[in-house]
Design a protein around this motif. Structure first.
Motif, PDB file in Angstrom:
ATOM      1  N   VAL A 116       1.051  -1.159  -0.031  1.00  0.00           N
ATOM      2  CA  VAL A 116      -0.055  -0.106  -0.094  1.00  0.00           C
ATOM      3  C   VAL A 116       0.966   1.254   0.071  1.00  0.00           C
ATOM      4  N   GLN A 119      -0.973   7.961   0.901  1.00  0.00           N
ATOM      5  CA  GLN A 119      -2.561   8.499   0.867  1.00  0.00           C
ATOM      6  C   GLN A 119      -2.744   9.105  -0.402  1.00  0.00           C
ATOM      7  N   GLU A 183     -12.239  -6.777   0.526  1.00  0.00           N
ATOM      8  CA  GLU A 183     -10.948  -6.721   0.594  1.00  0.00           C
ATOM      9  C   GLU A 183     -10.316  -7.575  -0.663  1.00  0.00           C
ATOM     10  N   LYS A 187      -7.724  -5.579  -3.221  1.00  0.00           N
ATOM     11  CA  LYS A 187      -6.146  -6.118  -3.145  1.00  0.00           C
ATOM     12  C   LYS A 187      -5.923  -6.435  -4.583  1.00  0.00           C
ATOM     13  N   ARG A 243     -12.773   0.359   7.948  1.00  0.00           N
ATOM     14  CA  ARG A 243     -11.549  -0.112   8.223  1.00  0.00           C
ATOM     15  C   ARG A 243     -10.727  -0.319   6.920  1.00  0.00           C
ATOM     16  N   ARG A 244     -11.388  -1.202   5.761  1.00  0.00           N
ATOM     17  CA  ARG A 244     -10.938  -1.603   4.470  1.00  0.00           C
ATOM     18  C   ARG A 244     -10.354  -0.261   3.707  1.00  0.00           C
ATOM     19  N   SER A 246      -9.762   2.485   5.061  1.00  0.00           N
ATOM     20  CA  SER A 246      -8.583   3.111   5.509  1.00  0.00           C
ATOM     21  C   SER A 246      -7.203   2.430   5.307  1.00  0.00           C
ATOM     22  N   THR A 247      -7.380   1.130   5.151  1.00  0.00           N
ATOM     23  CA  THR A 247      -5.941   0.405   4.931  1.00  0.00           C
ATOM     24  C   THR A 247      -5.675   0.371   3.337  1.00  0.00           C
ATOM     25  N   TYR A 248      -6.573   0.596   2.349  1.00  0.00           N
ATOM     26  CA  TYR A 248      -6.220   0.634   1.064  1.00  0.00           C
ATOM     27  C   TYR A 248      -6.462   2.308   0.502  1.00  0.00           C
ATOM     28  N   LYS A 249      -5.608   2.849   1.172  1.00  0.00           N
ATOM     29  CA  LYS A 249      -5.542   4.336   0.970  1.00  0.00           C
ATOM     30  C   LYS A 249      -5.017   4.794  -0.252  1.00  0.00           C
ATOM     31  N   HIS A 296     -12.675  10.122   3.774  1.00  0.00           N
ATOM     32  CA  HIS A 296     -11.450   9.390   2.856  1.00  0.00           C
ATOM     33  C   HIS A 296     -11.394  10.214   1.613  1.00  0.00           C
TER      34      HIS A 296
END
Length: 489
Positions: A116, A119, A183, A187, A243-244, A246-249, A296
């Motif tokens: 990742v 941002q 997710e 990905k 949350r996903r 936020s992770t894959y920003k 986001h």
């Protein structure tokens, strides 16, 4: 010794340890050879000993599968196409379900880059300047549809093959489907983005509000209009999505928000009790998710606005502007990019045959182009600052001759519409994209009157029959859409 092994294995299974064969799901390695001497056999399989430690002999798995059975997924039996990779291994799709690939036949295991980056922030139209992610689940469905076609019909097969080149949205229509698809596809898009060096846009449909579709029979959801299910919607669905995100920003993401919900509040509060029961949950749910997702910078949201023959009339557009303005403000400081029209519907983009008159019940917006132009003015006048649109063109390429404008189920004569594209119409800078929100070929609802999910609209004369349940593949419908595609495939 084996008793303690069983206890340890249970704990290992609960943790779902990363595995390359069935025994690693229990915390023990695979034996290096299928010919290793069998020391012990139990319901899990055959065990050997190597280097003073128990190991699983992979040649005989009495469960008839591989380690992924413990995760609820089968081994792949024919596909070699890798869709997704995680700590468990490489995943493919067969029979519209995830399956684990045998890593020994995939020497490239672990080669995908899921790093990742920093941002990413969207600026302007999220569809412009980005590649569109192609949904692998849909590609698998199309492959199976092609396999059902007659060998001599090469033209139809060619058209179906073309469908695999285009992006469509991934529907997160249950909590389980969200967990299965969100997710993994993020990905997949990330790996493509890292491999190609250019941003890859993924589009998801958020669709699981309590009391969804006012409990319509064909499309009602898993959550009911009550406080307990509202809590689940927030904690088990929206919070997980957040949350996903936020992770894959580092990648662009578009969310189409809760089709039919707010449009129902405009028109059906007084005549459908289930809509009145759902109102506070629709409003609360939208406020909650806008605050979450709208924070986001790499995410753009479009609220569903029905279609031209739902909210096209002057009074309905005026009511809609008030409701949508209220909803957007309730989610501040979260930001909404705009609005999605014609989701999963059939209303043509342009229909010069129609005008305001008795044939259209005096609707001044009898096609999507006129509807979006009118809604742009209405929303701007209501003080909404960000007014942009996407149009679902997946099923409006060929005009269907409905007996009345409210018919929505598996309409005969439909055709695949304009291809996904940013800024598709000159002079309409507020139209961000034509996009295929509804995956063509999925049924709107069953025509079986004995089924508990049967909706009367799916039994109308204009609805294709026999039809499977909502979301299931409808081969005849898909083939007709290919033949009626406009522009042609």
């Amino acid at each position: 010794m084996k008793a303690s092994l069983a206890l340890t294995a249970i704990a290992a299974l609960a943790a779902k340890a990363s595995a390359a064969c069935w025994s690693e799901a229990y915390g023990y390695p695979c034996c290096s050879s299928a010919s290793t001497k069998v020391i012990y056999t139990d319901s899990d399989g055959e065990w050997g000993v190597e280097n003073g430690n128990w190991c699983g002999i992979s040649k005989d798995d009495p469960r008839g599968g591989c380690f992924s059975d413990t995760l609820g997924y089968p081994c792949c039996t024919s596909t070699t196409n890798v869709i997704y990779t995680d700590s468990y291994g490489r995943w493919g799709i067969e029979n519209s379900n995830w399956c684990i690939l045998d890593d020994s036949s995939n020497p490239g295991y672990g080669s995908d880059d899921y790093t990742v980056g920093s941002q990413y922030s969207l600026s302007g139209n999220p569809f412009a300047g980005h590649k569109f992610y192609v949904n692998p689940y849909y590609v698998d469905k199309v492959d199976k549809a092609i396999a059902q076609m007659y060998d001599y019909d090469s033209s139809l097969k060619f058209k179906a093959e073309k469908m695999k080149e285009y992006s469509n949205a991934i529907w997160l229509d249950t909590i389980n489907n969200m967990e299965a698809w969100l997710e993994r596809n993020l990905k997949g898009a990330l790996a493509q983005q890292n491999a190609e060096g250019s941003r890859v846009l993924t589009v998801f449909v958020v669709y699981d509000l309590p009391g969804r579709d006012c409990q319509a029979l064909a499309s009602n959801g898993e959550l009911l209009a009550n406080n307990g299910d509202m809590k689940r919607y927030k904690s088990e669905y929206i919070d997980i999505i957040d949350r996903r995100l936020s992770t894959y920003k580092s990648q662009p993401i578009v969310l189409v928000i809760e089709p039919n919900s707010l449009a129902n509040l405009v028109t059906n509060l007084e005549n459908i009790p289930a809509c009145a029961d759902s109102e506070k949950y629709y409003l609360d749910g939208h406020a909650y998710l806008i605050k979450k997702f709208g924070s986001h910078p790499h995410v753009a949201m479009y609220l569903d606005i029905g279609h031209a023959f739902w909210l096209g009339w002057d009074d309905k557009r005026a009511s809609a502007a008030k409701i949508y303005s209220k909803v957007i403000n309730s989610g501040a400081p979260g930001k909404v990019r705009g609005f999605a029209s014609n989701v999963a519907n059939y209303t043509p983009w342009e229909d010069p045959e129609l005008s305001r008159g008795p044939d259209t019940e005096w609707n001044p917006c009898p096609d999507e182009k006129r509807y979006i132009k009118a809604m742009y003015k209405e929303f701007k006048a209501a003080g909404i600052s960000s007014v942009y649109f996407i149009e679902d063109t997946s099923r409006n390429g060929h005009k269907t001759y409905r007996n009345h404008s409210g018919e929505w189920c598996n309409q005969m004569g439909s055709g695949i519409g304009a291809r996904p594209k940013a800024y598709p119409v000159s002079g309409m800078e507020y139209l961000d994209a034509f996009y295929w929100v509804k995956p063509y070929g999925e049924s709107d609802g069953t025509s079986d009157e004995s089924d508990k999910s049967f909706d009367g609209y799916c039994g109308h004369a204009t609805a294709m029959k026999p039809a499977p349940e909502a979301g299931q593949w409808f081969q005849k419908f898909f083939e007709e859409g290919l033949m009626n595609a406009n522009p042609p495939l």
